[in-house]
Structures are given as C-alpha cells and as structure tokens.
Scaffold this motif. Sequence first.
Motif, mmCIF file in Angstrom:
data_model
loop_
_atom_site.group_PDB
_atom_site.id
_atom_site.type_symbol
_atom_site.label_atom_id
_atom_site.label_comp_id
_atom_site.label_asym_id
_atom_site.label_seq_id
_atom_site.Cartn_x
_atom_site.Cartn_y
_atom_site.Cartn_z
ATOM 1 N N THR A 193 8.937 2.596 10.139
ATOM 2 C CA THR A 193 10.050 2.524 9.179
ATOM 3 C C THR A 193 9.601 2.856 7.758
ATOM 4 O O THR A 193 10.438 2.888 6.852
ATOM 5 N N ILE A 194 8.315 3.104 7.566
ATOM 6 C CA ILE A 194 7.761 3.332 6.224
ATOM 7 C C ILE A 194 7.201 4.747 6.184
ATOM 8 O O ILE A 194 6.146 5.019 6.768
ATOM 9 N N PRO A 195 7.866 5.664 5.511
ATOM 10 C CA PRO A 195 7.444 7.071 5.563
ATOM 11 C C PRO A 195 6.025 7.316 5.081
ATOM 12 O O PRO A 195 5.378 8.256 5.548
ATOM 13 N N HIS A 244 3.302 -3.826 15.069
ATOM 14 C CA HIS A 244 2.794 -3.204 13.853
ATOM 15 C C HIS A 244 3.253 -1.751 13.752
ATOM 16 O O HIS A 244 3.688 -1.285 12.691
ATOM 17 N N LEU A 245 3.138 -1.022 14.853
ATOM 18 C CA LEU A 245 3.541 0.385 14.807
ATOM 19 C C LEU A 245 5.049 0.541 14.654
ATOM 20 O O LEU A 245 5.515 1.487 13.995
ATOM 21 N N TRP A 293 0.823 -1.208 0.000
ATOM 22 C CA TRP A 293 0.000 0.000 0.000
ATOM 23 C C TRP A 293 0.858 1.260 0.000
ATOM 24 O O TRP A 293 0.495 2.271 -0.624
ATOM 25 N N ALA A 294 1.998 1.226 0.662
ATOM 26 C CA ALA A 294 2.899 2.381 0.637
ATOM 27 C C ALA A 294 3.332 2.671 -0.799
ATOM 28 O O ALA A 294 3.429 3.837 -1.208
ATOM 29 N N GLU A 295 3.573 1.614 -1.546
ATOM 30 C CA GLU A 295 3.947 1.796 -2.950
ATOM 31 C C GLU A 295 2.807 2.413 -3.750
ATOM 32 O O GLU A 295 3.039 3.213 -4.664
ATOM 33 N N GLN A 296 1.569 2.057 -3.427
ATOM 34 C CA GLN A 296 0.427 2.586 -4.185
ATOM 35 C C GLN A 296 0.228 4.084 -3.948
ATOM 36 O O GLN A 296 -0.143 4.820 -4.864
ATOM 37 N N VAL A 297 0.430 4.551 -2.721
ATOM 38 C CA VAL A 297 0.203 5.978 -2.437
ATOM 39 C C VAL A 297 1.404 6.841 -2.797
ATOM 40 O O VAL A 297 1.270 8.059 -2.926
ATOM 41 N N ARG A 298 2.567 6.207 -2.983
ATOM 42 C CA ARG A 298 3.788 6.976 -3.246
ATOM 43 C C ARG A 298 3.622 7.815 -4.506
ATOM 44 O O ARG A 298 3.192 7.328 -5.551
ATOM 45 N N ILE A 343 -3.278 2.925 8.503
ATOM 46 C CA ILE A 343 -3.463 1.474 8.536
ATOM 47 C C ILE A 343 -4.541 1.104 9.551
ATOM 48 O O ILE A 343 -4.504 1.568 10.698
ATOM 49 N N GLY A 344 -5.498 0.296 9.123
ATOM 50 C CA GLY A 344 -6.535 -0.210 10.012
ATOM 51 C C GLY A 344 -6.017 -1.387 10.818
ATOM 52 O O GLY A 344 -5.438 -2.332 10.254
#
Length: 525
Positions: free
Chosen positions: A380-382, A374-375, A336-341, A349-350
Amino acid sequence: MKVWRVMSVLGAAAVLVASGLSSTAYSAPTPADDARCAPNPATPLRQFRATWISSVVNIDWPSKTGLTAAQQQAELIGWFDAAVRQHHNAVVLQVRPTADAFWPSTIEPWSQYLTGKQGGDPGYDPLAFAVADAHKRDLELHAWFNPYRISMGTNLSALVPEHPARQHPDWVVTYGGKLYYNPGIPAARKLVEDAIMDAVSRYDLDGVHFDDYFYPYPVAGQVFNDAATYAQYGAGFPTLAEWRRNNINLLIQEMQQRIKAIKPWVKFGISPFAVWRNKATDPEGSDTTAGVQTYDDLAADTRRWVREEWIDYIVPQVYWAGGFAPADYNKIVPWWAEQVRGTDVHLYIGEATYKVGTSTQSPDWSDPQELSDHLAFDSTIPEVKGNIYFSAKDVRADRLGATTLLNNTWYTRPALIPTMQSLDSRAPLPVHAVHADRTAGGVELSWRPTSSDTTSYAVYRRPLAGDDHCPDNDARNLIATVRATGEPQTYLDPTATPGERYLYTVTALDRLWNQSVPIPAVFPR
C-alpha cells in the motif's frame, strides 16, 4: 509445422503474419479494459527480492569451515537455486565479514570462515564463482562488506602477521569483546575503502552493500576509546558525537564517489538499524521508543545519507512485528517512505525471518501470517520497492510454514528489479527474429539480440484465444527472466499446455533493468 512470426508491434496490437491468420487475431485494449488491466499489487512487475547470505561465524555459507572447494560451491549453488525457486531476483552475499576477504585480495587476508584458518587459500576464487553463478541465474549479486570490524575476538596477535591491523596496531580499538578499526583515523578509513574497491574494480558486482555496523553498538559499562584520536583529528567539531558522525559521513560519501568514478552502474546500498532517532529525542524522528538510535549510538546519520543521495538504496532493518509498541513495523515503514520521497534513493525493507517461530519479543512472531502481513502493508506504500530477508538459513527453515505462505501469496510470479533512473534511464533496443517452436520438452523460443548493452531478457506468455489484451504492467504474464548468453538466444517453456496457442513476447533488459519494447511471437497448436 507452422511457426507464426510477429513482424512488428503497433502500439499494443500485434500484426500477425502467417498464411490464413488475420491481423485482427489479437486486438488492442479498449477503454472498457482499463479497470481489468489495473496492475495487481500481488504480482508487481518490479520488486527487489533478496536474502542475506551471511558468512561471519559461518551463519549461512559456508555452513562450516574446511569444506572442499567443490562442497563450498555446491552449497552456494543451493542458495542461488533456492532464490530462483522463490522468484527472488538478487542475493546479498557477505564477502568481507571481519577485515578479510572471500577473494584473493591485494590488501587483506583470506577469511578464516572459508578454511578455518585466516590466510588459508580455499583453492578457488569464491567471489568470482559467486558472481558468475548468480548471473547465470539472472540474479543480481550485491557484495556485502563490513567496514570496521576486524575480529570477533580481542587477540590481535591471532591475526596473520601481514594483516593491516597487525601492521598498524594504533588503528585498532578493543570494544565489546571485539576488535575494530578506529573510524576517526583517516588512514584506517582509506584502508577500508581500498579493500572494498579492490573487489569493485576486479569483479562484475551489481551492488556494494553495508549492513548496520559503523561505530559499534553500545555495551554497558564500556567506552569506545577514541578520545586521543578526537583530540588529534577533531578540530572544528565541538562534540565527540558530531566528529564521529562526520567520520562515518566521510566513509559513505567517499565510497559513493569512488564506486561511481569507475563503475557508475554499481549500486551502493546500506541496511541500517531501522530507528534513526525516536520522536521523543527529535520531533522529526519515528514514533518509536527504541533502545538504540543510529544517529546517537552508532554515529550513523542514516536519514542524511538518503537526503543527500549518497546511496542508491536503503534497507532499514524493520525487525519488529506490526503493532509492537516500542517499534511498530506499521509506523516505521511509513516514516522511511517519507524520508525517501522526492529522492532517487530506493527503499527496500529488511525482514526478520529469523524471529519467526523463535522470538518471544511479541506474540506475532508465533503467527505464520506475520511476514505476509508485512508485504500486504508494504504493497500500500508506493515508496517501498522490495524486501530482503535475514538470513538464508532461516528462510530455508520455513518455520511455521511462514516462508511458504509468503511465497505462495506474494511471490507467485517472477519480478524485474526496479530501475534506477538516476543511474541510467535508456532502454536497450528490442530483440528481433523471435521464433516459437514445439519441442518434446515444451515450447522453445529463439531470438536475436540488437543492443550490445543487453544483459538479460524477460519472457511473457498469454493464451492467444483469451481476452487478455492488457499491457504487461504487472507480472501476471511474466514467466521468466534469462541471462544473455549469445546469439541466437533460446528459452524453453516447459509449462506450455499442449493444444493451446500462446502469444509470447520477449523484451531486452540492460544491467540496470531498463526494458525495451516487447517483440511478440505466436505459437500454434
């Protein structure tokens, strides 16, 4: 009693004006401070933090039907106060669970989950009360609407006679033991949008929120009967699946356009099931083997909504543990991080708090550390800008002490909500005339607003005698955010240690959390 005033800010150095106090009492940071001043990932300055408060079948609020107005209000205040204690900065409140309303809607009846009877007036306006009391606590209020679900049962005649579904039974599909509006009927889609816009136009909402229900989840052996609707409206779409996806795409596009047309600052967010498509189905999908894929099973092309920027934020329900092979938290979140980048869409994140100590899906849910892990991973993921927890009663239950552990590890300080530069990037003007006084209850700050667009304020504090010269690029010194209430504005800090001098700074925040430059004040012993 002396009151120190700081009359100006020159870069990071404050010029302190008071008899006998040198302007070098608080010095600017030096290059040697750079490493020490790096933001601490455990205390981010900006992070979206919220809990879903679910009303359908009285999951969270109201706890049961038939409570008095005062009892319902007291319960909701309890949820809001819990959010503040946990250093959350938003709540996601379900206000249209089944084609009904938690406000005096001009289109749909009062929800049965208020009084036990659909159409029953609860004696007050729950949505107006929720907005006002959330804002008093400087919490954003995101109103959560379920678009197409009409009833948790199949008896159409159980709805009040004036219900739009009773007036238009041809819009209704029975499936999986429930009633739904048919998303393929344009008039039904317009009704859904009109019902939601009734709330948007009349209330000071901060966000419009959808969850994961579009076309219903598949039920074995049952067919969602919309073949005739496809024949009537599906020209130009070679398959039923493509036509269904277009119906949902239209809902998302039109909602975004209608919200922004009247209130550009209101955020539009969606919390889908977290798997768009499995990699085996589509090479661009996630490395998962989930039994449901939103693109194929719910007609929800969630990835496209992000890429087209039809929404302001997305909250994939990553309701699995790290290392769970069919759907690994540690693989889905980076996907998902890749999709919003490269987009303006925020990623939150839910989190499945409801699984802690109850789920046998994987042994990790018996580990109180799982949510905290999880947090740690998210930090580590901007692209990950926050988390939302399902649901409020499970957060409160604190099974295995997991909520307490998470809060004590990751939510030790308040946080500002991340800004959305695409909606507004202009900071309000700074406050002025900041004063600090010792009172019996602590240190009382007062200041005056400058900008009419100021919605709230952030208050920072650090010991004046210390060597902390770092800019406030994380929340280590943030002690509170407070809603703007008038002029002058005041804030009481009851935690100030007697005999210690502090440098306080106050910033103005607008409704999209853009922050002004800080204005300081010094409090002597």
